[in-house]
Design a protein around this motif. Structure first.
Motif, PDB file in Angstrom:
ATOM      1  N   GLN A 217       0.851  -1.188   0.000  1.00  0.00           N
ATOM      2  CA  GLN A 217       0.000   0.000   0.000  1.00  0.00           C
ATOM      3  C   GLN A 217       0.885   1.235   0.000  1.00  0.00           C
ATOM      4  O   GLN A 217       1.974   1.250   0.575  1.00  0.00           O
ATOM      5  CB  GLN A 217      -0.924   0.024   1.237  1.00  0.00           C
ATOM      6  CG  GLN A 217      -1.970   1.134   1.199  1.00  0.00           C
ATOM      7  CD  GLN A 217      -3.012   1.010   2.303  1.00  0.00           C
ATOM      8  OE1 GLN A 217      -2.944   0.114   3.131  1.00  0.00           O
ATOM      9  NE2 GLN A 217      -3.979   1.907   2.315  1.00  0.00           N
ATOM     10  N   ASN A 230      -5.303  -4.196   3.789  1.00  0.00           N
ATOM     11  CA  ASN A 230      -5.578  -5.597   4.112  1.00  0.00           C
ATOM     12  C   ASN A 230      -5.140  -5.876   5.553  1.00  0.00           C
ATOM     13  O   ASN A 230      -4.709  -4.974   6.276  1.00  0.00           O
ATOM     14  CB  ASN A 230      -4.863  -6.527   3.119  1.00  0.00           C
ATOM     15  CG  ASN A 230      -3.360  -6.254   3.033  1.00  0.00           C
ATOM     16  OD1 ASN A 230      -2.727  -5.875   4.021  1.00  0.00           O
ATOM     17  ND2 ASN A 230      -2.791  -6.445   1.859  1.00  0.00           N
ATOM     18  N   ASP A 231      -5.225  -7.143   5.951  1.00  0.00           N
ATOM     19  CA  ASP A 231      -4.910  -7.524   7.328  1.00  0.00           C
ATOM     20  C   ASP A 231      -3.434  -7.308   7.653  1.00  0.00           C
ATOM     21  O   ASP A 231      -3.089  -6.970   8.792  1.00  0.00           O
ATOM     22  CB  ASP A 231      -5.285  -8.984   7.576  1.00  0.00           C
ATOM     23  CG  ASP A 231      -6.796  -9.194   7.622  1.00  0.00           C
ATOM     24  OD1 ASP A 231      -7.524  -8.200   7.824  1.00  0.00           O
ATOM     25  OD2 ASP A 231      -7.242 -10.344   7.440  1.00  0.00           O
TER      26      ASP A 231
END
Length: 372
Positions: A217, A230-231
């Motif tokens: 990201q 996301n996680d």
């Protein structure tokens, strides 16, 4: 501007350190590469000054491929600050800072002025410090010298490889503050590698979060915190840095923002907005419930009428239940400058200004210490 296009890095033993890296490093911004050990962040940075060569893809600096540039010239034009500082112990502070300008054969008077200016910039008195040797300085002072040495030849780009990680917490925070302050003056393109998310949030204009040779990201500190991809990103950030720690929506409310009621006239609204130097007003009924909004420029064409007849009905408002992350998303999507803030029963509480929210959040991220 620096652009990495479809970059791959595969070592001789077959290990792929980087895969399909596409990235723009913003000019005049602090771009922070971050991620766990072995994610490829330092490798990515070393590609820029050709300390490491990429396998395929393309890197452009101001539109020109770095493969067409002499590696030595690239390194002289890019400042480089490393973790262990790397000052020459047998050279004075003056000579350390003047190293690259001397290689570039600058005029002696120009070099002297540059060294003095840079020492002043980091609050080290030239007459006191220029004749000293690195061993006579504290770790924080040595790292300041490392930073200004990288600035001495007036590079457009500065590479910083975990430059503050070896310092004690107090010195580290001081140098983070110093870097942010310096950047306001020098406006360089800075590529900064760190493994510390608090440091990244504090100093970055753009964060590039990496894992296993990929970019997971990228975005502003707010983008990453407000919308983790996301996680893995959530876990890397940690729960203490996510939405629950952001200032509550209520902290951004202007509780004294002027209002007008449905039974008043457009002329009264124009007079009030002109007096308050604002361009819109929330419209309330007799029970203080939000009914709509009026815009100053619209009212000039509709004078001598009741507000009720000309107001714009609005379903767009912020409630007490709206979280800060949601608030930012609404402002981003709707492109509104102001939004009303209402209670659960629909009664008007105040107004929230977009710019105030973004300014407050930026200050919040810059002032964070140790996740607190």
């Amino acid at each position: 501007m620096i652009q990495l296009k479809d970059i791959n890095k595969i070592y001789d033993d077959g290990f792929q350190a980087l895969e399909n890296i596409n990235l723009t490093l913003e000019e005049g911004k602090i771009n922070v590469l971050i991620g766990p050990s072995g994610c490829g962040k330092t490798t990515t940075m070393k590609l820029l000054n050709r300390l490491t060569e990429y396998t395929d893809g393309e890197i452009l600096v101001d539109g020109e491929s770095i493969q067409d540039l002499n590696p030595i010239e690239i390194r002289r034009k890019m400042g480089y600050v490393i973790q262990n500082i790397g000052l020459f112990p047998h050279m004075s502070i003056y000579d350390n800072v003047a190293t690259v300008p001397k290689l570039l054969k600058w005029d002696k008077r120009k070099i002297k002025q540059k060294v003095h200016d840079l020492l002043h910039m980091v609050n080290l008195d030239p007459e006191t410090y220029k004749g000293r040797y690195p061993s006579e300085l504290s770790g924080g002072q040595q790292q300041r010298i490392g930073v200004i040495r990288a600035l001495a030849a007036e590079p457009s780009t500065i590479l910083m490889d975990e430059p503050f990680s070896a310092l004690d917490p107090i010195s580290r925070e001081q140098l983070q503050d110093e870097l942010v302050r310096l950047q306001e003056e020098i406006n360089k393109t800075i590529v900064f590698v760190t493994h510390d998310m608090d440091e990244a949030i504090k100093i970055a204009d753009q964060i590039i979060l990496m894992k296993d040779g990929h970019i997971v990201q990228k975005g502003t500190p707010h983008d990453i915190l407000a919308n983790p991809a996301n996680d893995f990103v959530k876990e890397f950030l940690g729960e203490d840095r996510l939405g629950s720690t952001l200032p509550s929506t209520s902290t951004f409310v202007n509780y004294n923002y002027p209002t007008i009621t449905t039974d008043q006239t457009t002329n009264e609204a124009i007079e009030q907005m002109t007096s308050e130097q604002i361009d819109q007003l929330p419209v309330l009924d007799g029970d203080n419930r939000l009914q709509g909004m009026v815009q100053l420029y619209d009212l000039f064409r509709q004078q001598d009428q009741l507000i009720e007849a000309v107001m714009m009905n609005t379903n767009q408002h912020i409630s007490e239940e709206t979280e800060t992350n949601q608030l930012v998303d609404i402002f981003t999507q709707k492109k509104e400058k102001y939004l009303p803030y209402v209670a659960k029963d629909g009664k008007f509480i105040g107004m929230i200004e977009q710019q105030q929210v973004f300014n407050s959040l930026q200050e919040f991220y810059r002032s964070k210490r140790g996740g607190q």
